[in-house]
Write an enzyme that holds these catalytic residues in place. Structure first.
Site, PDB file in Angstrom:
ATOM      1  N   ASP A 113       7.599  -1.183   6.439  1.00  0.00           N
ATOM      2  CA  ASP A 113       6.143  -1.176   6.471  1.00  0.00           C
ATOM      3  C   ASP A 113       5.697   0.275   6.246  1.00  0.00           C
ATOM      4  O   ASP A 113       6.506   1.200   6.178  1.00  0.00           O
ATOM      5  CB  ASP A 113       5.604  -1.750   7.792  1.00  0.00           C
ATOM      6  CG  ASP A 113       4.159  -2.223   7.635  1.00  0.00           C
ATOM      7  OD1 ASP A 113       3.515  -1.876   6.619  1.00  0.00           O
ATOM      8  OD2 ASP A 113       3.650  -2.944   8.518  1.00  0.00           O
TER       9      ASP A 113
HETATM   10  C1  BGC Z   1       0.549  -3.146   7.142  1.00  0.00           C
HETATM   11  C2  BGC Z   1       1.205  -4.122   6.203  1.00  0.00           C
HETATM   12  C3  BGC Z   1       0.765  -3.857   4.795  1.00  0.00           C
HETATM   13  C4  BGC Z   1       1.076  -2.418   4.438  1.00  0.00           C
HETATM   14  C5  BGC Z   1       0.717  -2.043   3.020  1.00  0.00           C
HETATM   15  C6  BGC Z   1       0.661  -1.712   6.680  1.00  0.00           C
HETATM   16  O1  BGC Z   1      -0.115  -0.859   7.435  1.00  0.00           O
HETATM   17  O2  BGC Z   1       1.114  -3.283   8.425  1.00  0.00           O
HETATM   18  O3  BGC Z   1       0.907  -5.432   6.593  1.00  0.00           O
HETATM   19  O4  BGC Z   1       1.385  -4.753   3.917  1.00  0.00           O
HETATM   20  O5  BGC Z   1       0.349  -1.582   5.318  1.00  0.00           O
HETATM   21  O6  BGC Z   1      -0.628  -1.936   2.825  1.00  0.00           O
END
Ligand code: BGC
Length: 765
Positions: free
Chosen positions: A286
């Site tokens: 993530d």
């Molecule tokens: C979130 C994810 C997301 C990623 C990319 C993160 O902060 O937890 O769910 O896919 O950002 O934007």
């Protein structure tokens, strides 16, 4: 004469054989291609494939000088994400393909969570439709739109089981039940990926692996700690279901799992995901998870964190720049080997191969598709129809709803006339201002028939700074609450019925939107109480992305409908249901608490040694209960009313004994629509195990069916149950727990929600 069944089996075995052998042929071709490609890559280029970055703000035709472009040209980037516009994406892809030494195309990702430009209801709302076919269609349409605009990879579905509504990200998943999350997650993977040889399907990314929904106290990014048994029982099934459905990638979660960040968790990523579940795609972190390992205080520096992540099985680094900056040094120091990097690089190249990017790097860059495939009339019609299935009618005293299109209708509340707040959170590609506000939708629906009187009435919340934090850019007008309140009371007095559009704004759920108070925010609650004093019929449309507390409302407001955030066509969809062209059919996939102190609250809990029955109202000393609130939900899991009345008759099981995992029985029930409107009912089947060495939940959802039943008709609803449906995790396996068949006594229960069930007893031998 050969039995038809045998013929069918011979035929399907043949089809399976052909499919498997063509699969292994495809796999052999892919292996050969990727090996040959990797044979020509430098170590730096391989590490480059493991690097994923946001593309930043790129202006079409002007991209050449940006940092991202030079990184792509140098072969330092495996993918980019959250860049909108096929023109810009094509430009980047051209640099990757034509200017980098190896010419390897980019993965182009985006958070397409509940639609691209046509926005569907938020995932939590979608799950309340219990309509997996509709959910698959949502993903299918989203894939079509996203791929028409250059995207080949979506960061969805999110299948984090969530029991605590304080956590804002409850909105992004399918609620508290593992089965509902599994079914909806699987449907989304199928819908996004379909047949990847086409150019209108995309690769999905199941997130967030694992247990993110169990953050303590519902505070986002917080610690998680739980037993492995509970992981297997309650939290893992949806991720596993998505892997089995063929998800091409998995995103690791921010949290700790057993004291180790998911991103660096060998057991989680290699043992469970790959060895046990046979996941053969790639794992991406993530956002900046590798860097966050320092804040977790489990890694000394970026190098240490990157080393641990790679060795644990994390293939792609989202935004930490850990791999790109430290892996070479780690090889020099002997901490990781080039083989470790090869493993990760191969998985990413395989994803590109599966997407067909090596055959045609511009497969997803067809600039003509935008006109025909995005935000089309057809997609918007489907979004409107699907949204009507997601609203949950919680109370409807004296059949106040549906409203007649006549007389004077007051529409009051801060959510009534805001376009940008209809679509909900995570709408990266949408032009939210393009959606109609509820007021505009209702005016259209009532034109020439009834008069709509509108007053905002109050602010979203009294504190303007708190409101701005909650809005996150989707602004709701500030008003002088004293005069706005008077205006609302005047409008209400002049009307025959009052519709209140109140609740949360769109960004009060989703990432980083935890709340400690789940009631209607201050000014809204005060206004609602003033309006109630008028003694006129009131309908509360509750906008929310989570379970909310509506205890006062349930006693004083005659009609309450949870409308969540219904997407770009929400205004029309709400009007369809409010005025009765469609009967509501949504049922809760989260338990609605009586107060926030009950959280985490979920129907499939274990029994304590000092249990009180659901529904027990009086406090009992030395029992497991509260002095100041009952244990059970205000509105239970699975609950939702209709404009019609469904009755359940003749619940029977074809037999009461099962002899093996494979043995089966049929449970059937007659459901009659005894009202005068065509409607759909979600029939639910739960099981419970009597008494075993491991504690079992009092009930667990096992099957459900959404059935359309015309007015005055009935349907016989049948469920096939096998011994497998009664198996549970109890046996220590190689990595975690195995499901076992346990002889004993079980109950099978059927009904319209988790609290109104009839049961039969089944014996497993
Ligand atoms: C979130 C994810 C997301 C990623 C990319 C993160 O902060 O937890 O769910 O896919 O950002 O934007």
């Amino acid at each position: 004469m050969i039995d038809k069944k045998i013929l069918y089996h011979i035929f399907s075995s043949f089809v399976m054989f052909v499919a498997l052998s063509s699969c292994s042929r495809d796999k052999a071709d892919m292996d050969k291609f990727v090996s040959e490609l990797m044979g020509r890559m430098t170590l730096e280029e391989k590490i480059g494939q493991l690097n994923l970055q946001v593309a930043g703000d790129i202006v079409t035709g002007d991209a050449q000088d940006t940092a991202v472009l030079s990184e792509i040209e140098a072969g330092n980037m495996g993918g980019i994400f959250n860049l909108k516009g096929v023109g810009k994406i094509r430009e980047l892809q051209e640099v990757a393909v034509n200017k980098s030494r190896m010419g390897i195309p980019l993965l182009v990702g985006m958070d397409v969570i509940h639609g691209y430009e046509t926005i569907f209801p938020i995932p939590l709302a979608l799950s309340c439709s219990w309509d997996s076919a509709a959910v698959e269609e949502v993903a299918r349409i989203s894939a079509k739109e996203a791929s028409a605009d250059g995207i080949n990879w979506v960061f969805s579905p999110m299948v984090d089981v969530a029991l605590d509504a304080r956590w804002g990200r409850v909105a992004e998943g399918s609620g508290e039940d593992p089965l509902v999350n599994s079914i909806m997650g699987r449907a989304m993977v199928r819908g996004y990926q379909g047949d990847l040889s086409r150019n209108d399907n995309v690769m999905s990314c199941v997130k967030h692996f694992a247990l993110y929904g169990a953050v303590e106290a519902g505070r986002d990014y917080n610690t998680v700690d739980m037993s492995r048994l509970r992981m297997y029982e309650q939290y893992f099934p949806p991720y596993k279901a998505c892997v089995e459905a063929g998800a091409g990638s998995v995103m690791s979660s921010f949290n700790l799992v057993g004291g180790i960040p998911a991103t660096a968790n060998q057991w989680l990523l290699n043992d469970v995901l790959r060895n046990e579940w046979k996941f053969d795609g790639f794992v991406v972190t993530d956002y900046a998870s590798i860097n966050e390992m320092m804040a977790h205080r489990v890694a000394r520096n970026k190098k240490d964190a990157s080393c641990r992540a790679l060795l644990a099985g994390t293939d792609m680094d989202m935004c930490s720049r850990g791999y790109i900056e430290t892996l070479k040094e780690l090889i020099r120091e002997g901490e990781v080997t080039e083989d470790d990097i090869d493993v990760a690089c191969r998985r990413i190249l395989e994803a590109k191969y599966k997407l067909g990017l090596f055959d045609n790097p511009f497969k997803y860059c067809d600039t003509t598709r935008r006109q025909t495939d995005i935000y089309t009339k057809e997609h918007r019609e489907r979004a409107r129809a699907i949204a009507t299935e997601t609203f949950v009618l919680l109370k409807n005293e004296n059949s106040l709803l549906p409203l007649k299109k006549k007389g004077r209708i007051a529409l009051i509340g801060p959510l009534a006339d805001t376009r940008s707040n209809m679509t909900g959170m995570w709408t990266v590609a949408a032009a939210s201002e393009r959606s109609l506000s509820l007021k505009e939708g209702m005016e259209k629906a009532l034109e020439g028939k009834a008069k709509l009187l509108y007053a905002q009435g109050c602010n979203l919340m009294a504190d303007s700074v708190a409101q701005a934090d909650a809005e996150f850019g989707k602004h709701i007008k500030r008003v002088n609450s004293a005069s706005a309140g008077l205006e609302a009371l005047r409008v209400a007095r002049e009307s025959d019925v009052i519709v209140c559009a109140m609740g949360e704004c769109a960004e009060m759920t989703g990432e980083s939107s935890s709340r400690s108070d789940l009631s209607l925010p201050d000014e809204q609650m005060s206004l609602l109480k003033e309006l109630a004093k008028l003694g006129k019929p009131i309908v509360l449309l509750n906008f929310s992305g989570r379970a909310t507390v509506m205890t006062w409302e349930s006693e004083h407001i005659p009609a309450i409908m949870n409308v969540w955030f219904g997407g770009s066509e929400m205004a029309d969809a709400v009007s369809d249901v409010l005025f009765g062209s469609v009967s509501p059919s949504g049922k809760l996939t989260v338990s609605m608490p009586r107060n926030v102190g009950q959280l985490p609250l979920y129907y499939n809990h274990l029994s304590t040694g000092r249990p009180v029955e659901d529904g027990e109202k009086k406090f009992r000393k030395y029992a497991s209960n509260y002095l100041d609130v009952r244990n059970d939900a205000l509105y239970p899991f699975g609950y939702g009313l209709s404009y019609t009345n469904f009755e359940y008759y003749d619940f029977i099981a074809s037999k009461n004994v099962l002899n093996s995992r494979e043995d089966s029985l049929i449970v059937s029930v007659r459901v009659a629509n005894e009202g005068n409107m065509n409607a759909s009912e979600v029939v639910q089947l739960y099981v419970s195990a009597d008494c075993f060495a491991f504690a079992r939940p009092k009930k667990e959802l096992c099957k459900f069916a959404r059935v359309e039943i015309p007015a005055g008709e009935e349907r016989n609803v049948e469920f096939i149950l096998t011994g497998e449906d009664f198996c549970f995790y109890s046996n220590q396996g190689v990595y975690g727990y195995n499901k076992t068949y346990n002889a004993g006594t079980y109950k099978v229960m059927v009904g319209p929600n988790s609290a109104e069930l009839s049961s039969v007893q089944i014996e497993l031998r």
